[in-house]
Design a protein around this motif. Structure first.
Motif, short mmCIF file in Angstrom:
data_model
loop_
_atom_site.label_atom_id
_atom_site.label_comp_id
_atom_site.label_asym_id
_atom_site.label_seq_id
_atom_site.Cartn_x
_atom_site.Cartn_y
_atom_site.Cartn_z
N GLN A 129 -3.10 -4.09 7.72
CA GLN A 129 -1.67 -3.91 7.45
C GLN A 129 -1.50 -2.40 8.20
O GLN A 129 -2.17 -1.72 8.57
CB GLN A 129 -1.16 -3.87 6.01
CG GLN A 129 -1.43 -5.15 5.38
CD GLN A 129 -1.08 -5.11 3.85
OE1 GLN A 129 0.31 -4.79 3.55
NE2 GLN A 129 -1.56 -5.97 3.00
N ASN A 187 -8.79 6.28 0.93
CA ASN A 187 -10.08 5.56 1.27
C ASN A 187 -9.83 4.21 0.51
O ASN A 187 -9.89 3.05 1.22
CB ASN A 187 -11.33 6.04 0.45
CG ASN A 187 -11.98 6.91 1.53
OD1 ASN A 187 -12.13 6.59 2.76
ND2 ASN A 187 -12.90 7.79 1.12
N GLU A 188 -9.10 4.23 -0.72
CA GLU A 188 -8.53 2.91 -1.47
C GLU A 188 -7.68 2.23 -0.36
O GLU A 188 -7.82 0.86 -0.32
CB GLU A 188 -8.08 3.12 -2.74
CG GLU A 188 -9.37 3.76 -3.74
CD GLU A 188 -8.79 4.38 -5.07
OE1 GLU A 188 -7.38 3.96 -5.23
OE2 GLU A 188 -9.44 4.93 -5.78
N VAL A 189 -6.66 2.74 -0.09
CA VAL A 189 -5.50 2.25 0.75
C VAL A 189 -6.32 1.82 2.11
O VAL A 189 -5.89 0.47 2.49
CB VAL A 189 -4.61 3.53 1.44
CG1 VAL A 189 -3.45 2.80 2.17
CG2 VAL A 189 -3.92 3.72 0.08
N GLU A 203 -2.61 0.85 7.39
CA GLU A 203 -3.88 1.52 7.43
C GLU A 203 -4.14 2.52 8.34
O GLU A 203 -4.68 3.68 8.12
CB GLU A 203 -4.60 0.23 8.09
CG GLU A 203 -6.25 0.66 8.11
CD GLU A 203 -7.01 -0.49 8.69
OE1 GLU A 203 -8.39 -0.18 9.15
OE2 GLU A 203 -6.50 -1.53 9.24
N LYS A 226 -9.30 0.63 2.48
CA LYS A 226 -10.11 -0.64 2.29
C LYS A 226 -9.09 -1.79 1.68
O LYS A 226 -9.43 -2.89 2.22
CB LYS A 226 -11.23 -0.19 1.12
CG LYS A 226 -12.19 0.70 1.79
CD LYS A 226 -13.15 1.04 0.62
CE LYS A 226 -14.28 1.87 1.11
NZ LYS A 226 -15.10 2.37 0.15
N GLU A 227 -8.19 -1.56 0.90
CA GLU A 227 -7.43 -2.46 0.04
C GLU A 227 -6.41 -3.28 1.14
O GLU A 227 -5.93 -4.55 0.98
CB GLU A 227 -6.62 -2.28 -1.01
CG GLU A 227 -7.83 -1.64 -1.97
CD GLU A 227 -7.00 -1.15 -3.28
OE1 GLU A 227 -5.59 -1.33 -3.61
OE2 GLU A 227 -7.52 -0.43 -4.17
N PHE A 228 -5.92 -2.36 1.97
CA PHE A 228 -4.82 -2.95 2.99
C PHE A 228 -5.10 -2.86 4.35
O PHE A 228 -4.54 -2.68 5.45
CB PHE A 228 -3.51 -2.03 2.54
CG PHE A 228 -2.97 -2.16 1.27
CD1 PHE A 228 -2.19 -3.00 0.95
CD2 PHE A 228 -3.68 -1.20 0.37
CE1 PHE A 228 -1.75 -3.21 -0.38
CE2 PHE A 228 -3.09 -1.14 -1.03
CZ PHE A 228 -2.14 -2.37 -1.44
N LYS A 229 -6.40 -3.22 4.60
CA LYS A 229 -6.84 -3.16 5.91
C LYS A 229 -6.35 -4.32 6.81
O LYS A 229 -5.88 -5.38 6.51
CB LYS A 229 -8.52 -3.82 6.04
CG LYS A 229 -9.31 -3.46 7.23
CD LYS A 229 -10.68 -3.91 7.00
CE LYS A 229 -11.37 -3.36 8.52
NZ LYS A 229 -11.03 -1.98 8.82
N GLY A 260 0.77 -1.31 0.02
CA GLY A 260 0.18 0.03 -0.16
C GLY A 260 0.70 1.42 0.06
O GLY A 260 0.37 2.34 -0.20
N LYS A 309 0.66 3.37 -3.19
CA LYS A 309 -0.57 4.15 -3.43
C LYS A 309 -0.69 5.25 -2.44
O LYS A 309 -1.44 6.12 -2.62
CB LYS A 309 -1.84 3.28 -3.13
CG LYS A 309 -3.30 3.71 -3.34
CD LYS A 309 -4.32 2.63 -3.73
CE LYS A 309 -4.33 2.05 -5.05
NZ LYS A 309 -5.67 1.45 -5.48
N TYR A 310 -0.16 4.86 -1.22
CA TYR A 310 -0.16 5.98 0.11
C TYR A 310 0.67 7.32 -0.48
O TYR A 310 0.37 8.19 -0.23
CB TYR A 310 0.45 5.33 1.11
CG TYR A 310 0.61 6.31 2.38
CD1 TYR A 310 -0.59 6.60 3.29
CD2 TYR A 310 1.79 7.25 2.67
CE1 TYR A 310 -0.52 7.72 4.32
CE2 TYR A 310 1.80 8.03 3.45
CZ TYR A 310 0.76 8.21 4.64
OH TYR A 310 0.91 9.05 5.51
#
Length: 592
Positions: A498, A489-491, A501, A493-496, A465, A468-469
């Motif tokens: 980790q 928001n995508e980070v 987050e 959700k996708e990397f919950k 992530g 993307k971050y």
């Protein structure tokens, strides 16, 4: 032959002094380790060699007292007084010797003798006062200093008296003494500020602040002087009452029309603390009164920064008016750079900004100004996602100024740009250097970014992530906050689950605060605590929540709750001192 004899005498004297110094060090070591018998044997020899050295004598007397040899101490002191009656300060030693034996009436008798002796020989006043102070006889020390001052107009013990009042907790008297001391010699202004700063703080309602202000106003009314306006301006600045500070600085300017330094300083500090109204009033005054082009154009430049910061609707017109009136030249160099920054980050016109900066480069009159323009060109290129071109400009500045703050700033920008383009290894290498060698602000930014990368780097080619971050970070850098929030928001959700987050939640919360969406920010902060109540961001979260509740949501109870969490649950936090002070203030404590 004469020279040889002189050299021989000097050698003997030096050897004697060295030996005596070694004996004193040994005696002190014994004394501090409570080996008073051993210490007294050496001090006795030292006193015999240097009978007028009060340090040796006081230590010897203390050794006798610590070993209950009060009579021995008394005999020694009486012998010295009988042979040298002018050594009236020995009465203080005698008095204290009796006090140690709880013979308080006799002690007072000798203390009175010491004080009375100042009437006969005021030169002993300072010594006697200092000895009283050493024995913690603070009221007697004050009396001795005042007596000595009365007999000698040239002596000024006000500073010592003020310090003693401070030790006693008599702050009203302490402030008066500092002010009276300054009244006799205003060369000690900065010294008085330094010592007074120990007792006043940024709270205008603090009791000591009120006492100090009252003492200054009384003195100013009875004996007007520039130094009182200067001190009032300093106090108001500490209290973040910048408008009041400006009033005092204007009063000083009226008496000295060549001095605008205080006005400029108030404007600078007010701007840094976002009191834009006072800052603008300060710089308007400078523009109106100054005869120096440098001061005038700097004030114009600062006023334009204020217009940008406060999002005035006519900022573009203000810039154009300045260029129309004064031209595009060396005088308006800083304004050209500020205009390019405004065009890029506020107007989304980076191509136009680049043209402005290329022209500004022609008007730079020093290598430092050229370096600043190149850094700004690099910033514009980063805004345009032209990372490689930006790195060329940043690297040029870094190479040109390897040991200067400009070079350190350039190195950070190299690291940050490398991070934006996902070259995390090179970014870390640059940040590692900056963590220990840069200015504090750059070092802090470097450390934070280094930790972000280190904690979230992809391992074994598994996405973490971080890329993307970094994209969201870039969008925030470009003032594209809504887009940054979407990517975060995508980070989330996708990397919950980790490590990225909670960082994404925190970053998003800061953007919500910028947009004044405080409830959304608090929701994010709550989620971070839920994820890991002992995580590395928790004290940051508590502090941000406390500040929100205090400054934006007008909820002092909730603010106190979160400050208190830092105090009791995070004693090693960098926010501890500030949290403790703000918690106590909200609770209504008197803070000294």
């Amino acid at each position: 032959m004469k020279n040889y004899i002189s050299l021989f005498i000097l050698l003997i004297f030096s050897t004697f002094s060295f030996a005596q110094g070694n004996e004193y060090v040994l005696a002190e070591n014994y004394f501090r380790n409570n080996e008073f018998e051993k210490a007294s044997q050496i001090y006795k020899k030292l006193v015999d060699k240097s009978p007028y050295n009060t340090t040796y004598l006081q230590r010897l007397i203390s050794c006798y007292q610590e070993t209950d040899q009060f009579i021995v101490a008394e005999k020694l002191l009486q012998q010295k007084l009988n042979s040298q009656p002018n050594l009236s300060f020995l009465n203080v030693f005698l008095g204290y010797n009796y006090e140690r034996q709880q013979q308080n009436d006799l002690a007072q008798k000798y203390y009175d003798k010491a004080l009375k002796s100042i009437d006969e020989n005021s030169n002993n006043g300072g010594t006697i006062a200092n000895m009283f102070k050493n024995y913690n006889k603070l009221d007697l020390a004050i009396e001795a200093y005042k007596k000595a001052s009365n007999y000698n107009e040239n002596s000024n013990y006000g500073f010592q008296i003020a310090q003693i009042y401070g030790e006693k907790g008599d702050f009203a008297y302490m402030f008066e003494e500092y002010i009276n001391f300054l009244d006799k010699n205003d060369n000690y202004l900065n010294t008085v500020k330094r010592y007074t700063a120990r007792y006043v703080n940024d709270d205008s309602e603090n009791e000591n602040n009120i006492l100090f202000k009252k003492a200054l106003l009384r003195k100013s009314a009875s004996n007007p002087k520039d130094v009182w306006n200067n001190l009032l301006a300093w106090l108001f600045t500490n209290q973040k009452e910048y408008n009041k500070a400006l009033i005092q600085q204007k009063a000083l300017y009226i008496r000295d029309a060549n001095n605008l330094a205080g006005i400029k300083e108030v404007g600078k500090i007010a701007f840094e603390n976002k009191d834009y109204e006072t800052a603008k009033n300060s710089f308007d005054f400078v523009i109106e009164k100054t005869n120096y082009p440098t001061d005038k154009f700097h004030a114009i430049y600062m006023n334009l920064l204020i217009s940008v910061a406060t999002k005035q609707p006519n900022v573009e017109e203000e810039f154009q008016k300045i260029f129309t009136n004064y031209g595009i030249n060396t005088n308006t160099f800083s304004i050209q750079v500020a205009y390019a920054d405004y065009l890029t980050f506020d107007k989304n016109e980076p191509q136009k900004a680049n043209i402005i900066l290329e022209e500004a480069l022609q008007h730079a009159n020093s290598k430092f100004q050229k370096g600043k323009v190149k850094l700004k060109i690099g910033d514009v290129l980063v805004y345009r996602n032209q990372f490689n071109k930006a790195l060329i400009y940043f690297s040029q500045v870094q190479t040109k100024f390897p040991n200067h703050e400009l070079g350190q700033e350039a190195r950070f920008k190299v690291a940050q740009t490398s991070y934006f383009k996902n070259d995390f290894t090179w970014a870390k290498a640059q940040l590692k250097i900056l963590k220990g060698s840069a200015t504090q602000l750059i070092a802090n930014d470097a450390a934070n970014l280094f930790l972000t990368i280190s904690d979230n780097e992809p391992k074994d080619s598994i996405p973490s992530g971080l890329a993307k971050y970094a994209k969201a970070d870039l969008l925030a850098y470009q003032n594209k906050d809504d887009e940054a929030i979407v990517v975060l928001n995508e980070v989330i959700k996708e990397f919950k689950g980790q490590s990225i987050e909670d960082e994404a939640l925190f970053k998003q919360a800061k953007l919500y605060i910028k947009q004044k969406k405080y409830e959304a920010a608090i929701s994010n902060f709550d989620k971070i605590i839920t994820i890991d109540a002992k995580g590395i961001l928790v004290d940051d979260v508590y502090y941000q929540m406390a500040e929100l509740y205090k400054n934006e949501l007008n909820n002092p109870e909730k603010a106190s709750e979160y400050y208190q969490k830092i105090i009791f649950e995070h004693p090693s936090s960098i926010y501890l001192v500030d949290a403790r002070k703000k918690f106590r203030k909200l609770r209504g404590d008197t803070i000294n």
